[in-house]
Scaffold this active site. Sequence first.
Site, PDB file in Angstrom:
ATOM      1  N   LYS A 192       0.879  -1.175   0.000  1.00 21.98           N
ATOM      2  CA  LYS A 192       0.000   0.000   0.000  1.00 21.98           C
ATOM      3  C   LYS A 192       0.917   1.225   0.000  1.00 21.98           C
ATOM      4  CE  LYS A 192      -2.926   3.278   1.127  1.00 21.98           C
ATOM      5  NZ  LYS A 192      -1.896   4.353   1.012  1.00 21.98           N
ATOM      6  N   GLU A 268       8.099   1.587  11.856  1.00 22.54           N
ATOM      7  CA  GLU A 268       9.236   2.522  11.839  1.00 22.54           C
ATOM      8  C   GLU A 268       8.615   3.896  11.709  1.00 22.54           C
ATOM      9  OE1 GLU A 268      11.420   5.253  10.804  1.00 22.54           O
ATOM     10  OE2 GLU A 268      11.756   4.233   8.886  1.00 22.54           O
ATOM     11  N   CYS A 303      12.604  10.855   8.149  1.00 26.27           N
ATOM     12  CA  CYS A 303      12.401  10.520   9.568  1.00 26.27           C
ATOM     13  C   CYS A 303      13.696  10.549  10.345  1.00 26.27           C
ATOM     14  CB  CYS A 303      11.727   9.162   9.696  1.00 26.27           C
ATOM     15  SG  CYS A 303      12.631   7.810   8.902  1.00 26.27           S
ATOM     16  N   GLU A 401       7.946  16.854  15.299  1.00 26.76           N
ATOM     17  CA  GLU A 401       8.570  16.532  14.016  1.00 26.76           C
ATOM     18  C   GLU A 401       7.953  17.407  12.924  1.00 26.76           C
ATOM     19  OE1 GLU A 401       7.786  12.610  12.423  1.00 26.76           O
ATOM     20  OE2 GLU A 401       9.844  12.488  11.661  1.00 26.76           O
TER      21      GLU A 401
END
Length: 507
Positions: A192, A268, A303, A401
């Site tokens: 996906k 993750e 990330c 973030e």
Amino acid sequence: MTDVLTQSEYEGIAASLTLPTGAFINGSARRAASGRTFESLNPATGDTLSQLALCEAADVDLAVEKARDAFNSGSWAHQHPADRKATLIKLVKLIKRHQHELAVLESLESGKPIYDIETVDLPETLHCLEWHAEAADKIYDQVAPAGNDAVAMIVREPLGVVGAVLPWNFPLLMLAWKMAPALAAGNSLIVKPAEETSMTALRVAELAIEAGLPRGVFNVITGPGEITGQLLGLHHDVDMVSFTGSTEIGRRFLEYSAQSNLKKIVLECGGKNPCVVMDDVENLDMAAQHATNAAFWNMGENCSANSRLVAHKEIATKLVTHIENHLKQWPLGNPLDPVNRLGAIVSKQQHARIMGYIEQAKSEGATLVTGGESIEVANGFFIAPTIFTGVTPSMTLAKEEVFGPVLAVIEIASEEEAINVANDTCYGLAASVFTASVRRAHRMAKAIRAGTVTVNTYGEGDISTPFGGFKQSGFGGRDNSLHAHDQFTELKTIWIDLADSSQDALD
């Protein structure tokens, strides 16, 4: 640079492409059962690239059914590992043959600089696939010390039907991180991709069939995460989901698992990674070069971006000046021009989110050194690389973030304070330390709570080292290295009783 073409050559490839429209299920492209579609946009221009199939329940059910049929048939799972390796190596060669086409597809959808895709993403994608393919027939199982009257074998078996939910920042590379160990282990896979960046996964699925993967082993379902991703996460016949993306969405997959069949979940997730530069740094300009790359590579949409620069007060001002000088060598503009190091932000929504953080940093009292503005290029979504100094650990910019080209500089006065600031986050994905002292480097690398700590450099290790996070940056396993195979296999104990009471049995 030998693999990098000119801007006009890339634009020629872009003009010649027939862009995908369907999902890829059981070896062929198909429309959504409902006929519904969603737009794939070019973030560098705002133009519509394609209308892609919006997969809903009927499409997800079909993909899972075909993946399960393929797994149960043994057409892939029961192949000799050397045969699976040979097919995956053939896929590597096909991707290499089509690398410029894939690079253009990736750049058009993501806004990533073509230079980065050609020199980093694609070479690492190929290496990842090849490395795990080669591992397929080299990983041995174990025999436990069960004594003379038994044989106890500990064997790995593929999980079955695996879902791989991908982020939009490294579409090809993250696909490789999931598909390579999953397929090498013998699983059937349902990918996906992110709603914003689906096309390279669809093209790789076509090449996988050409390489010889049996139908149903590699499927791609397209659509928004809140529809297609959720349906995959809640499906009762999916054995495992490996997810890379935000911590917020990662939590949802844990909930989906609890609400369905307790499927295995590996996450993750996000990071707010520190780059710690101490006053005994050996080469300040080298540290600045790494800090620039760590914060602004891929427009900070990474990330493992070191978005917090934790700098000793004695060198902080000079360090920021060096970073500003390095940024002058990072042109921003058309992603298909290989001269540019900075491309477009992936979407209008992400652009607005980043600009919101910039305005909030100003309102909370941080000092804007450079950038802080949206750049107008061909109706695309561009943001100048931005540095704030005077950031305190309590400010939003130090905690959340941003996932954009924004660097927060936090000054510290001691090693102890540096460690405290570095660990003052709910995340623990990656960190960097710059110091000339080996003793200090060891102390700080051990003290910082992160899955990867690099010393006097920035990076994520390589394919042979595991990648994943502490705290809310990771859950359940690691990508890369042989540890990635643990994600996609179950351990089974086979205990064989050898006790023999017959008279002719040996004692």
